[in-house]
Write an enzyme that holds these catalytic residues in place. Sequence first.
Site, PDB file in Angstrom:
ATOM      1  N   LYS A 164       0.839  -1.215   0.000  1.00  0.00           N
ATOM      2  CA  LYS A 164       0.000   0.000   0.000  1.00  0.00           C
ATOM      3  C   LYS A 164       0.868   1.256   0.000  1.00  0.00           C
ATOM      4  O   LYS A 164       0.617   2.207  -0.742  1.00  0.00           O
ATOM      5  CB  LYS A 164      -0.938  -0.004   1.225  1.00  0.00           C
ATOM      6  CG  LYS A 164      -2.063  -1.023   1.129  1.00  0.00           C
ATOM      7  CD  LYS A 164      -2.888  -1.125   2.422  1.00  0.00           C
ATOM      8  CE  LYS A 164      -3.895  -2.267   2.311  1.00  0.00           C
ATOM      9  NZ  LYS A 164      -4.693  -2.483   3.531  1.00  0.00           N
ATOM     10  N   GLN A 220      -4.972  -1.633   9.853  1.00  0.00           N
ATOM     11  CA  GLN A 220      -4.805  -2.931   9.182  1.00  0.00           C
ATOM     12  C   GLN A 220      -5.349  -4.056  10.064  1.00  0.00           C
ATOM     13  O   GLN A 220      -5.060  -4.109  11.262  1.00  0.00           O
ATOM     14  CB  GLN A 220      -3.316  -3.144   8.863  1.00  0.00           C
ATOM     15  CG  GLN A 220      -3.033  -4.338   7.972  1.00  0.00           C
ATOM     16  CD  GLN A 220      -3.603  -4.194   6.561  1.00  0.00           C
ATOM     17  OE1 GLN A 220      -3.686  -3.101   6.017  1.00  0.00           O
ATOM     18  NE2 GLN A 220      -4.022  -5.305   5.965  1.00  0.00           N
ATOM     19  N   ASP A 237     -11.371   2.678   4.317  1.00  0.00           N
ATOM     20  CA  ASP A 237     -11.608   1.234   4.191  1.00  0.00           C
ATOM     21  C   ASP A 237     -13.104   0.929   4.076  1.00  0.00           C
ATOM     22  O   ASP A 237     -13.480  -0.207   3.749  1.00  0.00           O
ATOM     23  CB  ASP A 237     -11.055   0.497   5.419  1.00  0.00           C
ATOM     24  CG  ASP A 237      -9.707  -0.163   5.154  1.00  0.00           C
ATOM     25  OD1 ASP A 237      -9.445  -0.522   3.989  1.00  0.00           O
ATOM     26  OD2 ASP A 237      -8.945  -0.326   6.120  1.00  0.00           O
TER      27      ASP A 237
HETATM   28  N1  GUN Z   1      -6.928  -6.971   6.103  1.00  0.00           N
HETATM   29  C1  GUN Z   1      -7.235  -7.682   4.995  1.00  0.00           C
HETATM   30  N2  GUN Z   1      -7.780  -6.870   4.057  1.00  0.00           N
HETATM   31  C2  GUN Z   1      -7.825  -5.636   4.598  1.00  0.00           C
HETATM   32  C3  GUN Z   1      -8.282  -4.380   4.114  1.00  0.00           C
HETATM   33  O1  GUN Z   1      -8.794  -4.215   2.989  1.00  0.00           O
HETATM   34  N3  GUN Z   1      -8.143  -3.329   4.978  1.00  0.00           N
HETATM   35  C4  GUN Z   1      -7.623  -3.481   6.223  1.00  0.00           C
HETATM   36  N4  GUN Z   1      -7.561  -2.397   7.006  1.00  0.00           N
HETATM   37  N5  GUN Z   1      -7.202  -4.635   6.700  1.00  0.00           N
HETATM   38  C5  GUN Z   1      -7.291  -5.703   5.883  1.00  0.00           C
END
Ligand code: GUN
Length: 287
Positions: free
Chosen positions: A49, A93, A116
């Site tokens: 990311k 996350q 998100d």
């Molecule tokens: N863990 C797995 N996929 C995601 C996501 O799209 N966002 C976040 N914050 N954690 C994750």
Amino acid sequence: MTNIIDGRLIAANIRNELKEKIAGLAKAPCLAIILAGNDEPSLIYVRNKKKAAAEIGVQTKFFHLAEDISEENLLALIDKLNNDENTNGIIVQLPLPEHLNTHKIINRIAPQKDVDGFHPYNTGMLQNNQTPYFIAATPLGIMRLVQSVCSDLSGKNVVIIGASLIVGRPLATLMLNQECTVTITHIHTKNIKELTQKADILVAACGVANLVQEDWIKSGAILIDVGINRCNGKICGDIDFKAVQNKAAAITPVPGGVGPMTIAMLLKNTVDAYELQLSSAKIGNIF
Ligand code: GUN
């Protein structure tokens, strides 16, 4: 011939459009990324990311917190970022270490910064078929991939394997809002194959390597594979790609399908957050 849906290419096009747009903005949109602990897949996702953000001109602030961070301290950090006008988007996350209450933490993020799309305001608005500030990146990316091979979703039979908050549930709502007939299956579903065999569009998001076999699918189905599993030192999906390849109309590969789309849509949400906050600041209803 089965159409292999090139998520890398579609995602690269989205990132290029965003890069051009960001070049014309007064300042760089800023995404705060919070990671508690050292979960190995999470470390890789966060690294990807940050890298993709830097490439298109999105600034990131990374908060790598100790595994044993207290809930109080994590909530205080979110409060600080909610009130920081230089932070446009905030993600925590997942999964979080077990002692932390995930709902309590996600619910503390300002809905206008919840890029998100996990906050109940945003999931609720989506559920009501109203306009949320943000929709979760993976389901958004999947909709783009499906729409790249199917322009009219109305009346399609969609079966989703996996009822997670991050993928299965929001995706079901997005598909329903496009007039699909949606079935969500999960670990307790009986006779799952009977359901998947009826799917025009089958989405596997359960984290079981190569679960979906040739006899699980309908001829001419569109298959979307969200799984990222390790098998014999290689990455593989929830769908046995080789087994279904000649029966499906279209399929996303793993890697190179859904994964790159998740990141591209997160970046799009961050740029949208920047613009949303700019326009709300002008009319004085934020900060
Ligand atoms: N863990 C797995 N996929 C995601 C996501 O799209 N966002 C976040 N914050 N954690 C994750």
